[in-house]
Write an enzyme that holds these catalytic residues in place. Structure first.
Site, mmCIF file in Angstrom:
data_model
loop_
_atom_site.group_PDB
_atom_site.id
_atom_site.type_symbol
_atom_site.label_atom_id
_atom_site.label_comp_id
_atom_site.label_asym_id
_atom_site.label_seq_id
_atom_site.Cartn_x
_atom_site.Cartn_y
_atom_site.Cartn_z
ATOM 1 N N ASP A 58 -55.120 -25.298 44.578
ATOM 2 C CA ASP A 58 -55.524 -24.170 45.433
ATOM 3 C C ASP A 58 -54.472 -23.059 45.347
ATOM 4 O OD1 ASP A 58 -53.568 -25.719 46.761
ATOM 5 O OD2 ASP A 58 -54.327 -25.186 48.759
ATOM 6 N N HIS B 280 -43.468 -28.371 46.347
ATOM 7 C CA HIS B 280 -44.336 -29.525 46.617
ATOM 8 C C HIS B 280 -45.147 -29.936 45.385
ATOM 9 C CE1 HIS B 280 -43.768 -28.958 50.961
ATOM 10 N NE2 HIS B 280 -44.096 -27.693 50.827
HETATM 11 C C1 BDR Z 1 -49.136 -28.277 50.292
HETATM 12 O O1 BDR Z 1 -49.892 -27.315 51.030
HETATM 13 C C2 BDR Z 1 -50.018 -26.135 50.298
HETATM 14 O O2 BDR Z 1 -49.649 -25.047 51.086
HETATM 15 C C3 BDR Z 1 -49.090 -26.228 49.130
HETATM 16 O O3 BDR Z 1 -49.618 -25.587 47.993
HETATM 17 C C4 BDR Z 1 -48.938 -27.700 48.911
HETATM 18 O O4 BDR Z 1 -49.929 -28.204 48.042
HETATM 19 C C5 BDR Z 1 -47.849 -28.549 51.046
HETATM 20 O O5 BDR Z 1 -48.110 -29.088 52.289
HETATM 21 CA CA CA Z 2 -51.323 -26.680 46.721
#
Ligand code: BDR
Ligand code: CA
Length: 323
Positions: free
Chosen positions: A9, A242
């Site tokens: 995303d 992340h």
């Molecule tokens: C996850 O949430 C999204 O905002 C980031 O892309 C990541 O996949 C972190 O909690």
């Molecule tokens: Ca993400």
């Protein structure tokens, strides 16, 4: 070679993960599927098209789910405070990008691609788990045909990042995540327990830009808003990478400690979107919703500095750091 479908995303940290997968010499990126999350699915898809065009990524893009698998649920947590209103740090991505989309919806693309390479494809999912859940619902045999599933999401022994209980990717579609975790395929969950330890400082990224090419510069430009969010709202001097951390698990699982046991997602109530594992070792429980569910793998430890090196080497030098 790791054959990968990247479900994403985009999203700032998604963008870094995409460049990582594209440039890592041991990854064969078969396709990118988009999902709602950091921004609406029209924007995450447009962002994927933009990044593919700018970074000359040949892998097809298939647009995926724009809402939760349970239509009665509303996901109204906009992440624009983290990623910018456009999802890419407000760098001014054009409204529409002239770049082709696969005609199939994401879950069909996943099914067809996995069936074309039985036993070979790893699904790396770093957004809501909606597309994966739709794929296994439509084709339950898929579970036996996928090589591995790696997801970024969840928080086991630490707080969440949307509520004290829940991490964003799981909180955004808890029913989908629960289905993914109780499906009999191997899932490794790279959650906040390890990703909040894997912080790339602004200086580290600046050094990557110095040593890198134009795509690295674009990555840095679109990351500045996100770095500022972490500095001002989380109190961290750098950004949690992340989604790239989940991608590093694909190529260097030796840099992580994992714990096995069935994982369920809290669906509703105070702890909505919370992830709870019943570890295989230790106290036994009887007559619980974890009974009889497949063991999955939750990451509990990480060699964060080495993960950052693996990211840097792939993005800046298109190189793998061997174990
Ligand atoms: C996850 O949430 C999204 O905002 C980031 O892309 C990541 O996949 C972190 O909690
Ligand atoms: Ca993400």
């Amino acid at each position: 070679m790791h054959k990968v479908i990247f479900d994403t995303d985009p999203g700032v940290d998604d963008a870094m993960a995409l460049l990582f997968l594209h440039r890592h010499p041991e990854v064969d990126l078969l396709g990118v599927t988009t999902v709602f999350g950091n921004v609406a699915v029209d924007l995450t898809t447009r962002n994927a098209q933009f990044l593919h065009r700018e970074w000359k990524i040949p892998a097809p893009i298939a647009k995926g789910a724009g809402e939760t698998i349970d239509p009665s649920r509303r996901d109204d947590r906009a992440a624009s405070v983290v990623h910018g209103a456009d999802g890419l740090g407000n760098i001014g991505v054009p409204e529409a990008i002239d770049w082709p989309l696969d005609p199939r919806p994401a879950h069909e693309f996943i099914i067809d691609t996995v069936r074309a390479h039985p036993g070979e494809v790893t699904l790396v999912a770093v957004g809501r788990m909606t597309n994966l859940a739709l794929a296994v619902k439509a084709d339950p045999e898929l579970a036996g045909l996928v090589k591995d599933v790696i997801v970024m999401g969840g928080a086991f022994d630490v707080n969440g990042n949307v509520t004290p209980a829940a991490e964003a990717n799981i909180h955004g579609d808890p029913e989908a995540a629960d289905l993914v975790f109780i499906t009999p395929w191997k899932v490794t969950i790279v959650g906040l327990d390890v990703t909040m330890k894997t912080i790339m400082s602004a200086d580290y990224l600046a050094e990557m830009v110095e040593a890198g090419d134009q795509p690295v510069k674009l990555l840095s430009d679109l990351s500045q808003y996100y770095i500022d969010f972490y500095r001002s709202r989380v109190g961290i001097a750098g950004m949690a990478v992340h989604d790239s951390t989940a991608c590093v698990y694909l190529v260097r699982p030796d840099l992580f400690t994992v714990r096995s046991g069935p994982v369920r997602v809290v669906c509703g109530g105070l702890a909505d979107g919370g992830t709870i594992q019943a570890p295989d070792r230790g106290r036994r429980f009887v007559g619980t919703p974890w009974d009889g569910q497949p063991s999955q793998w939750a990451c509990t430890g990480v060699e964060a500095e080495r993960v950052l090196e693996v990211i840097r080497a792939a993005i800046v030098e298109s190189q793998a750091i061997p174990a």
